[in-house]
Design a protein around this motif. Structure first.
Motif, PDB file in Angstrom:
ATOM      1  N   LEU A 284      -5.929  21.883  14.909  1.00 32.75           N
ATOM      2  CA  LEU A 284      -6.363  21.383  16.069  1.00 32.75           C
ATOM      3  C   LEU A 284      -7.472  20.553  15.488  1.00 32.75           C
ATOM      4  CD1 LEU A 284      -6.624  21.284  18.830  1.00 32.75           C
ATOM      5  CD2 LEU A 284      -8.868  22.322  19.068  1.00 32.75           C
ATOM      6  N   TYR A 285      -7.308  19.032  16.620  1.00 31.36           N
ATOM      7  CA  TYR A 285      -7.853  17.932  15.573  1.00 31.36           C
ATOM      8  C   TYR A 285      -9.420  18.271  16.334  1.00 31.36           C
ATOM      9  CZ  TYR A 285      -4.359  14.836  13.853  1.00 31.36           C
ATOM     10  OH  TYR A 285      -3.164  14.146  13.074  1.00 31.36           O
ATOM     11  N   LEU A 286      -9.728  18.026  15.491  1.00 29.65           N
ATOM     12  CA  LEU A 286     -12.088  18.338  15.701  1.00 29.65           C
ATOM     13  C   LEU A 286     -11.581  17.339  17.272  1.00 29.65           C
ATOM     14  CD1 LEU A 286     -14.965  18.344  13.620  1.00 29.65           C
ATOM     15  CD2 LEU A 286     -14.430  16.033  15.445  1.00 29.65           C
TER      16      LEU A 286
ATOM     17  N   VAL B  45     -18.834  14.119  15.881  1.00 34.35           N
ATOM     18  CA  VAL B  45     -18.660  15.061  14.799  1.00 34.35           C
ATOM     19  C   VAL B  45     -19.662  15.832  15.284  1.00 34.35           C
ATOM     20  CG1 VAL B  45     -18.333  14.990  12.718  1.00 34.35           C
ATOM     21  CG2 VAL B  45     -16.640  13.454  13.548  1.00 34.35           C
ATOM     22  N   VAL B  46     -20.705  15.574  15.192  1.00 31.43           N
ATOM     23  CA  VAL B  46     -22.051  16.967  15.183  1.00 31.43           C
ATOM     24  C   VAL B  46     -21.965  17.673  16.119  1.00 31.43           C
ATOM     25  CG1 VAL B  46     -24.952  16.732  14.999  1.00 31.43           C
ATOM     26  CG2 VAL B  46     -23.414  15.293  13.969  1.00 31.43           C
ATOM     27  N   ASP B  47     -21.664  17.006  17.430  1.00 27.91           N
ATOM     28  CA  ASP B  47     -22.005  18.372  18.058  1.00 27.91           C
ATOM     29  C   ASP B  47     -20.480  18.646  18.309  1.00 27.91           C
ATOM     30  OD1 ASP B  47     -23.658  17.457  19.465  1.00 27.91           O
ATOM     31  OD2 ASP B  47     -22.821  16.196  21.185  1.00 27.91           O
ATOM     32  N   ALA B  48     -19.174  18.540  17.824  1.00 25.86           N
ATOM     33  CA  ALA B  48     -18.176  19.143  17.446  1.00 25.86           C
ATOM     34  C   ALA B  48     -18.141  20.676  16.985  1.00 25.86           C
ATOM     35  CB  ALA B  48     -16.939  18.531  17.592  1.00 25.86           C
ATOM     36  N   LEU B  49     -18.675  20.412  15.859  1.00 22.03           N
ATOM     37  CA  LEU B  49     -18.879  21.272  13.868  1.00 22.03           C
ATOM     38  C   LEU B  49     -20.025  22.130  15.199  1.00 22.03           C
ATOM     39  CD1 LEU B  49     -19.156  19.515  11.631  1.00 22.03           C
ATOM     40  CD2 LEU B  49     -17.320  20.631  12.687  1.00 22.03           C
ATOM     41  N   GLU B  50     -21.479  22.246  15.464  1.00 23.61           N
ATOM     42  CA  GLU B  50     -22.470  22.740  16.239  1.00 23.61           C
ATOM     43  C   GLU B  50     -21.468  23.475  17.121  1.00 23.61           C
ATOM     44  OE1 GLU B  50     -26.200  22.546  19.262  1.00 23.61           O
ATOM     45  OE2 GLU B  50     -25.182  21.186  17.889  1.00 23.61           O
ATOM     46  N   ARG B  51     -20.782  23.280  17.903  1.00 15.32           N
ATOM     47  CA  ARG B  51     -20.479  24.354  18.881  1.00 15.32           C
ATOM     48  C   ARG B  51     -18.903  24.855  17.743  1.00 15.32           C
ATOM     49  NH1 ARG B  51     -18.234  27.027  22.459  1.00 15.32           N
ATOM     50  NH2 ARG B  51     -17.265  26.359  24.663  1.00 15.32           N
ATOM     51  N   ALA B  52     -18.358  24.507  17.325  1.00 16.43           N
ATOM     52  CA  ALA B  52     -17.868  25.738  16.774  1.00 16.43           C
ATOM     53  C   ALA B  52     -18.193  26.233  16.137  1.00 16.43           C
ATOM     54  CB  ALA B  52     -16.695  24.142  15.604  1.00 16.43           C
ATOM     55  N   GLY B  53     -19.328  26.139  15.414  1.00 13.21           N
ATOM     56  CA  GLY B  53     -19.942  27.147  14.163  1.00 13.21           C
ATOM     57  C   GLY B  53     -20.318  28.977  15.322  1.00 13.21           C
ATOM     58  N   GLY B  54     -20.277  27.934  16.190  1.00 17.21           N
ATOM     59  CA  GLY B  54     -20.470  29.411  17.362  1.00 17.21           C
ATOM     60  C   GLY B  54     -19.713  30.072  17.805  1.00 17.21           C
ATOM     61  N   ASP B  55     -18.356  29.473  18.117  1.00 15.93           N
ATOM     62  CA  ASP B  55     -17.392  30.159  18.536  1.00 15.93           C
ATOM     63  C   ASP B  55     -16.622  30.609  17.804  1.00 15.93           C
ATOM     64  OD1 ASP B  55     -15.100  29.777  20.111  1.00 15.93           O
ATOM     65  OD2 ASP B  55     -14.640  27.435  20.417  1.00 15.93           O
ATOM     66  N   GLU B  56     -16.214  31.931  18.645  1.00 21.07           N
ATOM     67  CA  GLU B  56     -15.239  32.863  17.206  1.00 21.07           C
ATOM     68  C   GLU B  56     -13.467  32.323  17.385  1.00 21.07           C
ATOM     69  OE1 GLU B  56     -15.233  36.325  19.307  1.00 21.07           O
ATOM     70  OE2 GLU B  56     -17.672  37.223  18.964  1.00 21.07           O
ATOM     71  N   ARG B  57     -13.390  31.698  17.801  1.00 21.39           N
ATOM     72  CA  ARG B  57     -11.311  31.154  17.979  1.00 21.39           C
ATOM     73  C   ARG B  57     -12.115  30.094  16.883  1.00 21.39           C
ATOM     74  NH1 ARG B  57     -11.790  28.521  23.869  1.00 21.39           N
ATOM     75  NH2 ARG B  57     -13.807  27.769  22.778  1.00 21.39           N
TER      76      ARG B  57
ATOM     77  N   VAL C 121      -8.539  25.618  24.196  1.00 23.87           N
ATOM     78  CA  VAL C 121      -8.145  26.058  22.512  1.00 23.87           C
ATOM     79  C   VAL C 121      -7.882  27.368  22.383  1.00 23.87           C
ATOM     80  CG1 VAL C 121     -10.210  26.571  21.005  1.00 23.87           C
ATOM     81  CG2 VAL C 121     -10.634  24.790  22.679  1.00 23.87           C
ATOM     82  N   PRO C 122      -6.420  27.654  21.245  1.00 27.39           N
ATOM     83  CA  PRO C 122      -5.972  28.220  20.611  1.00 27.39           C
ATOM     84  C   PRO C 122      -6.790  29.695  20.504  1.00 27.39           C
ATOM     85  CG  PRO C 122      -4.710  27.105  20.152  1.00 27.39           C
ATOM     86  CD  PRO C 122      -6.171  26.211  20.618  1.00 27.39           C
ATOM     87  N   GLY C 123      -6.767  30.937  20.552  1.00 29.98           N
ATOM     88  CA  GLY C 123      -7.345  31.897  19.794  1.00 29.98           C
ATOM     89  C   GLY C 123      -7.888  32.029  18.701  1.00 29.98           C
ATOM     90  N   GLN C 124      -6.986  31.282  18.183  1.00 31.67           N
ATOM     91  CA  GLN C 124      -7.486  31.092  16.329  1.00 31.67           C
ATOM     92  C   GLN C 124      -7.170  29.181  15.765  1.00 31.67           C
ATOM     93  OE1 GLN C 124      -6.680  34.387  13.479  1.00 31.67           O
ATOM     94  NE2 GLN C 124      -6.321  36.126  14.930  1.00 31.67           N
ATOM     95  N   VAL C 125      -7.733  29.058  16.065  1.00 28.92           N
ATOM     96  CA  VAL C 125      -7.546  27.062  15.109  1.00 28.92           C
ATOM     97  C   VAL C 125      -8.654  27.177  13.918  1.00 28.92           C
ATOM     98  CG1 VAL C 125      -7.143  26.668  17.579  1.00 28.92           C
ATOM     99  CG2 VAL C 125      -9.706  26.707  16.811  1.00 28.92           C
ATOM    100  N   VAL C 126      -7.784  26.345  13.369  1.00 32.08           N
ATOM    101  CA  VAL C 126      -8.704  25.552  11.617  1.00 32.08           C
ATOM    102  C   VAL C 126      -8.445  24.685  12.226  1.00 32.08           C
ATOM    103  CG1 VAL C 126      -8.795  24.938   9.661  1.00 32.08           C
ATOM    104  CG2 VAL C 126      -8.178  26.930  10.209  1.00 32.08           C
ATOM    105  N   LEU C 127     -10.031  23.911  12.732  1.00 29.14           N
ATOM    106  CA  LEU C 127     -10.218  22.072  13.348  1.00 29.14           C
ATOM    107  C   LEU C 127      -9.228  21.454  11.806  1.00 29.14           C
ATOM    108  CD1 LEU C 127     -13.636  22.597  14.684  1.00 29.14           C
ATOM    109  CD2 LEU C 127     -10.916  22.733  15.866  1.00 29.14           C
ATOM    110  N   GLU C 128      -9.297  20.451  12.295  1.00 28.77           N
ATOM    111  CA  GLU C 128      -8.521  19.098  10.988  1.00 28.77           C
ATOM    112  C   GLU C 128      -9.622  18.015  11.812  1.00 28.77           C
ATOM    113  OE1 GLU C 128      -4.224  18.197   9.612  1.00 28.77           O
ATOM    114  OE2 GLU C 128      -4.637  18.724  11.804  1.00 28.77           O
TER     115      GLU C 128
END
Length: 598
Positions: A276-278, A74-86, A37-44
């Motif tokens: 980055l695709y979700l 989708v639910v898991d990805a957003l939960e994981r992303a919520g706590g991911d600083e990247r 996962v890149p250092g800074q991402v916007v999930l798409e």
């Protein structure tokens, strides 16, 4: 010559070992070079089609194209992303309605939880409906920080509707006589064949179902867009709205094309974040709830309920809940000392009474063995789908989940007149007084009809009795909310059929509370994932597992060369439904799932 032959074999063996070693090396190299996962991402995320509830982990679906995205993905990805600083934000293109009301609500909850971590979520669409209803897609979008639509688009939030076909008169013209019975007046599964319009109870339950869904949608849109419920209802009543009208009604934040939306999203993140695709993010970052030392088992009960193994078609994605497979998964989870609780995801309109009871028994046994069971309901958990859930410690449903339908029906179609019109004479012969009782060539005798009615009474009494015991409710109260009636999750909670509203996260929280678990837990899907070799050999007809427990716990994959056979079977089932083909009937715990237009 013999020496030459042995030497040749040695060379072939050496080359085989070398080739195998090379393949292993390439695999290891590929794994080590797996993108990060890149250092800074916007999930798409692009929502082009309805999300599925369950793809068996031993499926070969990915071999026949991209594996379908699931609700849990989708639910898991957003939960994981919520706590991911990247992860700096989320942008979603809504191309249509991603699923039922319950599915949309599950996604809305996940988006709101993601936003609660301080990260921005943006939704956009070329159009919310193009000469069609897009209420579901817009309902999802309204949970985002910002909503945009293309200037040439529209916002067609026209509400929710159900169209029910009634074919009694058509069947009569064909010479088909429905001989169907049900328990009780709200059990509407057979009304398509026995009625020409809504009965009073059928109309009452359908109108209440729609009213509840509509109220949930209006409330959600109002909250998401900062409107009053009166303003939200007025916007719906005025729809379909042109893009400018939607902007004036505050349903969207701007009229922008895709490039303009993405430019705003990138600007908000300082212009440094990559897209980055979700689904790619989930693949690389991994699911949440994977590092705990204590395990919560996740078992799926998806699709129509039948006896035998669960089945899945890797081409269509269709699944069937087999009682053998789900029951075995429960036994495996109970026997596993690591498992402290079980989350049972139910997404089923019902099916076989006997199969439903087999699964219910394993839920009961798991609790008796000290493993709490928490049910989380998907789009629907009705009739047999409710039967398998009702003995759990707690039941969680989305407000829009279709549930309840505590009732039963059975019977047959009498087709003698139809075949006579075609000049075909079916002449049944049987040894035994009631051997031809379910033949479609003749009506029930009075004695056979009485037997059929007694059977329905027995099943209904069993269903309501077990439901009352499972829900710790007086039988008289259960009988009032049963009668074959379907409820939304919101209404089911009010009537004591459901404990809490929500989705996966709520169910996991309740599972941890029930098992007195603290800290992170590991969520593991049962049954275990099969290797590719096992799945392939199964498709080729080889029996899997050393014993009945191993064999039953898997999902039987439908071979990809079976589409023609399945089409033939589909035509046969259509013939059965219309009464053109005879089939022995059993007690059916099934609810018609309304095709809700929204």
């Amino acid at each position: 010559m013999k020496r030459f032959f042995i030497g040749s074999l040695a060379v072939v063996g050496a080359l085989s070992i070398l080739l195998f070693g090379s393949l292993v090396g390439l695999f290891i190299l590929g794994a080590s070079n797996k993108p990060s996962v890149p250092g800074q991402v916007v999930l798409e995320l692009e929502l082009d089609e309805r999300l599925v509830e369950y793809v068996p982990e031993d499926s070969l679906a990915s071999a026949f194209g991209s594996e379908r995205l699931t609700v849990r993905d989708v639910v898991d990805a957003l939960e994981r992303a919520g706590g991911d600083e990247r992860v700096k934000g989320l942008v979603v293109k809504v191309n249509g309605t991603p699923g039922s009301t319950a599915v949309v609500q599950e996604l809305r909850d996940a988006v709101k939880a993601f936003r609660a971590t301080g990260k921005k979520a943006v939704a956009y669409a070329e159009t919310f409906g193009e000469s069609g209803n897009a209420t579901g897609g817009y309902y999802l979008a309204s949970a985002f920080d910002e909503v945009y639509v293309q200037p040439s688009g529209e916002v067609s939030v026209t509400g929710v509707a159900i169209e029910t076909p009634f074919a009694r008169d058509a069947l009569a013209k064909l010479g088909v006589k429905p001989r169907m019975s049900k328990r009780h007046e709200y059990k509407a599964a057979v009304n398509t064949y026995t009625e020409q319009t809504y009965t009073a109870p059928h109309r009452e339950e359908t109108e209440r179902f729609l009213t509840s869904l509509f109220g949930q949608m209006v409330k959600g849109v109002a909250e998401g867009r900062g409107l009053s419920e009166e303003q939200a209802r007025a916007a719906v009543d005025a729809a379909p709205l042109l893009a400018q009208e939607a902007l004036e009604a505050k349903l969207v934040d701007g009229l922008l094309y895709r490039d303009e939306v993405y430019a705003k999203v990138k600007e908000a993140t300082g212009g440094k974040a990559e897209l980055l695709y979700l689904e790619k993010y989930l693949e690389r970052a991994g699911r949440p709830n994977r590092t705990g030392t204590q395990t919560v088992a996740l078992i799926y009960g998806a699709g129509e309920i039948s006896r035998g193994q669960s089945r899945a078609n890797p081409m269509s994605g269709d699944v069937v809940m087999g009682s053998d497979s789900v029951a075995a998964a429960f036994r495996k989870a109970v026997e596993d000392a690591r498992v402290k609780a079980i989350v049972f995801r139910v997404d089923s309109p019902g099916g076989s009474y006997v199969a439903s009871d087999s699964v219910r028994r394993e839920v009961q046994r798991a609790r008796e063995q000290g493993k709490p069971v928490i049910v989380t309901m998907g789009s629907y958990a009705a009739s047999g789908g409710y039967f398998v859930a009702m003995d759990a410690d707690k039941i969680v449903a989305q407000p829009g989940t279709l549930t309840g339908s505590i009732g039963v029906y059975n019977g047959k179609m009498v087709t003698a007149d139809f075949w006579e019109k075609l000049g075909v004479n079916w002449e049944p012969l049987g040894a035994g007084k009631n051997a031809t009782m379910y033949s479609s060539d003749a009506d029930f005798t009075p004695e056979q009809h009485a037997k059929n009615e007694a059977s329905l009474d027995r099943v209904y009494a069993d269903f309501t009795g077990k439901a009352a015991a499972g829900r710790k409710m007086p039988l008289e109260k259960m009988q009032e909310v049963a009668k074959g009636r379907v409820w939304t999750g919101e209404d089911a909670k009010a009537h004591g059929l459901v404990d809490e509203l929500g989705g996966f996260p709520v169910a996991l929280r309740l599972a941890k509370e029930a098992a007195k678990l603290e800290g992170p837990v590991r969520v593991e899907v049962f049954p275990r994932k099969k290797g590719a070799a096992e799945v392939l050999s199964e498709l080729l007809g080889e029996k899997q597992g050393d014993n009945s427990e191993d064999a039953a716990s898997g999902v039987r994959m439908t071979a990809p060369w079976q589409p023609v056979l399945e089409q033939t079977q589909a035509l046969y089932r259509l013939g059965v439904k219309l009464g053109m083909v005879g089939e022995q009937r059993r007690q059916v715990l099934s609810a018609p799932v309304p095709d809700t237009t929204w």
